[in-house]
Motif scaffolding. Structure first.
Motif, PDB file in Angstrom:
ATOM      1  N   ARG A  93      -2.724  11.453   0.580  1.00 16.54           N
ATOM      2  CA  ARG A  93      -2.924  10.101   0.058  1.00 16.54           C
ATOM      3  C   ARG A  93      -1.920   9.742  -1.039  1.00 16.54           C
ATOM      4  O   ARG A  93      -1.906   8.613  -1.528  1.00 16.54           O
ATOM      5  CB  ARG A  93      -4.352   9.931  -0.492  1.00 16.54           C
ATOM      6  N   PHE A  94      -1.086  10.711  -1.421  1.00 14.94           N
ATOM      7  CA  PHE A  94      -0.037  10.441  -2.411  1.00 14.94           C
ATOM      8  C   PHE A  94       1.277  10.224  -1.678  1.00 14.94           C
ATOM      9  O   PHE A  94       1.725  11.078  -0.911  1.00 14.94           O
ATOM     10  CB  PHE A  94       0.097  11.600  -3.396  1.00 14.94           C
ATOM     11  N   SER A  95       1.911   9.088  -1.937  1.00 13.21           N
ATOM     12  CA  SER A  95       3.182   8.817  -1.271  1.00 13.21           C
ATOM     13  C   SER A  95       4.313   9.599  -1.910  1.00 13.21           C
ATOM     14  O   SER A  95       5.380   9.765  -1.309  1.00 13.21           O
ATOM     15  CB  SER A  95       3.508   7.319  -1.337  1.00 13.21           C
ATOM     16  N   ALA A  96       4.086  10.087  -3.142  1.00 16.24           N
ATOM     17  CA  ALA A  96       5.130  10.847  -3.829  1.00 16.24           C
ATOM     18  C   ALA A  96       4.498  11.965  -4.650  1.00 16.24           C
ATOM     19  O   ALA A  96       3.428  11.791  -5.240  1.00 16.24           O
ATOM     20  CB  ALA A  96       5.946   9.941  -4.739  1.00 16.24           C
ATOM     21  N   VAL A  97       5.163  13.109  -4.656  1.00 14.66           N
ATOM     22  CA  VAL A  97       4.806  14.227  -5.529  1.00 14.66           C
ATOM     23  C   VAL A  97       6.021  14.476  -6.413  1.00 14.66           C
ATOM     24  O   VAL A  97       7.127  14.694  -5.917  1.00 14.66           O
ATOM     25  CB  VAL A  97       4.454  15.496  -4.733  1.00 14.66           C
ATOM     26  N   ALA A  98       5.837  14.410  -7.720  1.00 14.59           N
ATOM     27  CA  ALA A  98       6.957  14.528  -8.655  1.00 14.59           C
ATOM     28  C   ALA A  98       6.719  15.690  -9.609  1.00 14.59           C
ATOM     29  O   ALA A  98       5.651  15.777 -10.233  1.00 14.59           O
ATOM     30  CB  ALA A  98       7.130  13.230  -9.442  1.00 14.59           C
ATOM     31  N   VAL A  99       7.704  16.570  -9.715  1.00 18.42           N
ATOM     32  CA  VAL A  99       7.623  17.715 -10.616  1.00 18.42           C
ATOM     33  C   VAL A  99       8.437  17.409 -11.871  1.00 18.42           C
ATOM     34  O   VAL A  99       9.632  17.104 -11.785  1.00 18.42           O
ATOM     35  CB  VAL A  99       8.154  19.000  -9.946  1.00 18.42           C
ATOM     36  N   LEU A 100       7.790  17.474 -13.019  1.00 15.38           N
ATOM     37  CA  LEU A 100       8.476  17.204 -14.280  1.00 15.38           C
ATOM     38  C   LEU A 100       9.261  18.434 -14.727  1.00 15.38           C
ATOM     39  O   LEU A 100       8.788  19.561 -14.615  1.00 15.38           O
ATOM     40  CB  LEU A 100       7.480  16.814 -15.372  1.00 15.38           C
ATOM     41  N   ASP A 101      10.465  18.191 -15.235  1.00  6.56           N
ATOM     42  CA  ASP A 101      11.293  19.278 -15.749  1.00  6.56           C
ATOM     43  C   ASP A 101      10.769  19.749 -17.091  1.00  6.56           C
ATOM     44  O   ASP A 101      10.236  18.962 -17.888  1.00  6.56           O
ATOM     45  CB  ASP A 101      12.738  18.798 -15.947  1.00  6.56           C
ATOM     46  N   ASP A 102      10.935  21.062 -17.366  1.00  2.00           N
ATOM     47  CA  ASP A 102      10.706  21.541 -18.726  1.00  2.00           C
ATOM     48  C   ASP A 102      11.753  20.909 -19.628  1.00  2.00           C
ATOM     49  O   ASP A 102      12.910  20.722 -19.230  1.00  2.00           O
ATOM     50  CB  ASP A 102      10.822  23.072 -18.782  1.00  2.00           C
ATOM     51  N   PHE A 118      -3.219   5.077  -8.050  1.00  2.00           N
ATOM     52  CA  PHE A 118      -3.606   6.369  -8.613  1.00  2.00           C
ATOM     53  C   PHE A 118      -2.371   7.108  -9.104  1.00  2.00           C
ATOM     54  O   PHE A 118      -1.452   7.383  -8.323  1.00  2.00           O
ATOM     55  CB  PHE A 118      -4.342   7.212  -7.579  1.00  2.00           C
ATOM     56  N   ILE A 119      -2.351   7.400 -10.394  1.00  2.09           N
ATOM     57  CA  ILE A 119      -1.336   8.283 -10.965  1.00  2.09           C
ATOM     58  C   ILE A 119      -2.084   9.520 -11.446  1.00  2.09           C
ATOM     59  O   ILE A 119      -2.796   9.478 -12.449  1.00  2.09           O
ATOM     60  CB  ILE A 119      -0.583   7.616 -12.136  1.00  2.09           C
ATOM     61  N   SER A 120      -1.957  10.597 -10.721  1.00  2.25           N
ATOM     62  CA  SER A 120      -2.694  11.820 -11.044  1.00  2.25           C
ATOM     63  C   SER A 120      -1.731  12.890 -11.543  1.00  2.25           C
ATOM     64  O   SER A 120      -0.546  12.889 -11.186  1.00  2.25           O
ATOM     65  CB  SER A 120      -3.457  12.328  -9.816  1.00  2.25           C
ATOM     66  N   GLY A 121      -2.233  13.785 -12.354  1.00  2.00           N
ATOM     67  CA  GLY A 121      -1.355  14.810 -12.903  1.00  2.00           C
ATOM     68  C   GLY A 121      -2.081  16.095 -13.221  1.00  2.00           C
ATOM     69  O   GLY A 121      -3.305  16.119 -13.389  1.00  2.00           O
ATOM     70  N   GLY A 122      -1.310  17.162 -13.299  1.00  2.00           N
ATOM     71  CA  GLY A 122      -1.873  18.460 -13.657  1.00  2.00           C
ATOM     72  C   GLY A 122      -0.773  19.457 -13.944  1.00  2.00           C
ATOM     73  O   GLY A 122       0.375  19.281 -13.514  1.00  2.00           O
ATOM     74  N   ALA A 123      -1.113  20.508 -14.675  1.00  2.00           N
ATOM     75  CA  ALA A 123      -0.125  21.539 -15.016  1.00  2.00           C
ATOM     76  C   ALA A 123       0.173  22.448 -13.827  1.00  2.00           C
ATOM     77  O   ALA A 123       1.295  22.922 -13.666  1.00  2.00           O
ATOM     78  CB  ALA A 123      -0.616  22.357 -16.203  1.00  2.00           C
ATOM     79  N   PHE A 124      -0.835  22.735 -13.011  1.00  2.00           N
ATOM     80  CA  PHE A 124      -0.671  23.614 -11.844  1.00  2.00           C
ATOM     81  C   PHE A 124       0.071  24.908 -12.245  1.00  2.00           C
ATOM     82  O   PHE A 124       1.041  25.309 -11.601  1.00  2.00           O
ATOM     83  CB  PHE A 124       0.102  22.900 -10.725  1.00  2.00           C
ATOM     84  N   GLU A 125      -0.399  25.538 -13.321  1.00  2.00           N
ATOM     85  CA  GLU A 125       0.327  26.665 -13.890  1.00  2.00           C
ATOM     86  C   GLU A 125       0.554  27.800 -12.892  1.00  2.00           C
ATOM     87  O   GLU A 125       1.643  28.372 -12.827  1.00  2.00           O
ATOM     88  CB  GLU A 125      -0.411  27.180 -15.127  1.00  2.00           C
ATOM     89  N   SER A 127       0.828  -1.208   0.000  1.00  2.16           N
ATOM     90  CA  SER A 127       0.000   0.000   0.000  1.00  2.16           C
ATOM     91  C   SER A 127       0.864   1.260   0.000  1.00  2.16           C
ATOM     92  O   SER A 127       2.064   1.222   0.265  1.00  2.16           O
ATOM     93  CB  SER A 127      -0.923   0.017   1.225  1.00  2.16           C
ATOM     94  N   GLY A 128       0.193   2.381  -0.259  1.00  3.60           N
ATOM     95  CA  GLY A 128       0.875   3.678  -0.202  1.00  3.60           C
ATOM     96  C   GLY A 128       1.687   4.002  -1.424  1.00  3.60           C
ATOM     97  O   GLY A 128       2.768   4.587  -1.318  1.00  3.60           O
ATOM     98  N   GLY A 129       1.179   3.660  -2.623  1.00  2.00           N
ATOM     99  CA  GLY A 129       1.982   3.889  -3.814  1.00  2.00           C
ATOM    100  C   GLY A 129       1.448   4.907  -4.786  1.00  2.00           C
ATOM    101  O   GLY A 129       1.857   4.900  -5.945  1.00  2.00           O
ATOM    102  N   ASN A 130       0.517   5.766  -4.377  1.00  2.00           N
ATOM    103  CA  ASN A 130      -0.043   6.743  -5.305  1.00  2.00           C
ATOM    104  C   ASN A 130       0.944   7.885  -5.554  1.00  2.00           C
ATOM    105  O   ASN A 130       1.762   8.210  -4.694  1.00  2.00           O
ATOM    106  CB  ASN A 130      -1.357   7.300  -4.749  1.00  2.00           C
TER     107      ASN A 130
END
Length: 366
Positions: free
Chosen positions: A257-266, A189-196, A40-43
């Motif tokens: 509820r997300f075990s990781a938050v990942a920011v994608l590089d430009d 759950f793999i969730s994503g957004g631009a969060f501009e 558990s805990g892999g979102n």
């Protein structure tokens, strides 16, 4: 059964399909490993500008499942916009997510589907919620009630409760109603957004020195001036705190509820050049197929590719999508009438269209 599938194995597979996001792929590899091993805990929550590869990451994960027969029960992947959980009456309908998963699972299982096999495939599903930044609790400074409600509904599922999903099974000539117990704690759950707006929000906090975070300065060589200059560098992934997401309008309970938050590089010129050459949906590959239908070959010189990638990299807000815009500006007039383009060159028994750096610069100037 899955002992040979380790995070490095998963990472190596993903890295062949997603360019320039190594840190993110390592985190994705860990959450996928947890998922297929029932830990558990892999979102994970992905944050990145449009065109940085969030959708490509999701497609790569799906392909990883599909390429391994022993992972067949994990291949049900539902990709949906977070806002589509609102129904026509304006109410949150979390059942839409389960219906999406069921349809995919039934297609995988075929006519021999049983209640137990459907339950197993649905529990092994990966849910990709896109544009989660649009379900913020605040939009344009105003309370976003639907965003709050969607976050609360998804949070309930992510907490790992058993829900009873209503569906139907055919038994002979009859269709019977069935309630299937789904342990939502087994979903990934793999969730994503631009969060501009998050970029500007965090930059302002750091610039104004509201906490211990500070902008970094790096030395950059200036060829024209013949000396080193100091340049301010800001990368969201180096500065982001969970509290910034709360300030953006994401509920603490939801984010937790997300075990990781990942920011994608430009994406930079090097990554964009590689995408131009190798990506399945590369505009260069599409244009090459177009010319081949006419019996012509398309060739890009190396310095032409550098010029295209460099120009596209200037638009960091749309990432790899900028490649399509830039390349199409170059190819549009050539595709209309290649024989009048002045770019055809004989090469043995072939006719080759050669696009060099000067052609790129000429076409980008109009």
């Amino acid at each position: 059964m899955n002992d040979r599938i380790t995070p490095p194995v998963i990472y190596d597979f993903l890295a062949q399909r997603v360019l320039g996001q190594d840190d993110v792929l390592r985190k994705i590899a860990v959450v996928v490993y947890k998922h297929i091993h029932g830990i558990s805990g892999g979102n994970i929550l992905l944050i990145g500008n449009s065109g940085t590869g969030k959708t490509t990451v999701m497609k790569a994960v799906r392909q990883f499942y599909q390429d391994r027969p022993e992972l067949r029960r994990f291949t049900a992947m539902a990709v949906m916009n977070a806002n589509t959980l609102i129904d026509e009456q304006g109410e949150v309908n979390i059942n839409r997510m389960f219906k999406n998963i069921e349809i995919i699972a039934r297609n995988l299982l075929g006519p021999e589907v049983t209640v137990e096999s459907l339950r197993e495939y649905m529990e092994g599903a990966t849910v990709c919620l896109d544009e989660v930044d649009k379900i913020s609790a605040r939009v344009a400074g105003k309370v976003n009630v639907s965003g709050i409600t969607i976050q609360q509904a998804v949070l309930t599922v992510m907490e790992g409760e058993t829900v009873f999903y209503d569906t139907h099974f055919r038994s002979g000539d009859r269709v019977e109603a069935v309630k299937i117990p789904i342990d939502t704690g087994k979903l990934l759950f793999i969730s994503g957004g631009a969060f501009e707006e998050l970029y500007d929000q965090v930059f302002k906090l750091v610039e104004d020195k509201k906490d211990e975070r500070r902008l970094q300065e790096v030395a950059v060589w200036n060829d024209e001036e013949g000396r080193m200059n100091r340049k301010i560098v800001f990368k969201l992934k180096d500065c982001l705190k969970l509290s910034d997401l709360f300030g953006y309008g994401m509920m603490p309970q939801f984010i937790s509820r997300f075990s990781a938050v990942a920011v994608l590089d430009d994406l930079g010129p090097r990554e964009l050049k590689q995408i131009l050459l190798t990506a399945e949906d590369s505009p260069f590959r599409h244009s090459r197929d177009f010319f081949r239908s006419m019996g012509l070959e398309l060739h890009l010189t190396d310095d032409a590719m550098d010029a295209i990638a460099g120009h596209a990299a200037q638009n960091t807000r749309i990432g790899a999508r900028a490649l399509r815009e830039v390349f199409n500006r170059i190819a549009a007039r050539i595709e209309f009438d290649p024989h009048e383009s002045g770019l055809l060159r004989p090469d043995g028994d072939r006719q080759v269209i050669v696009i060099d750096r000067q052609t790129v610069l000429d076409n980008l100037s109009w």
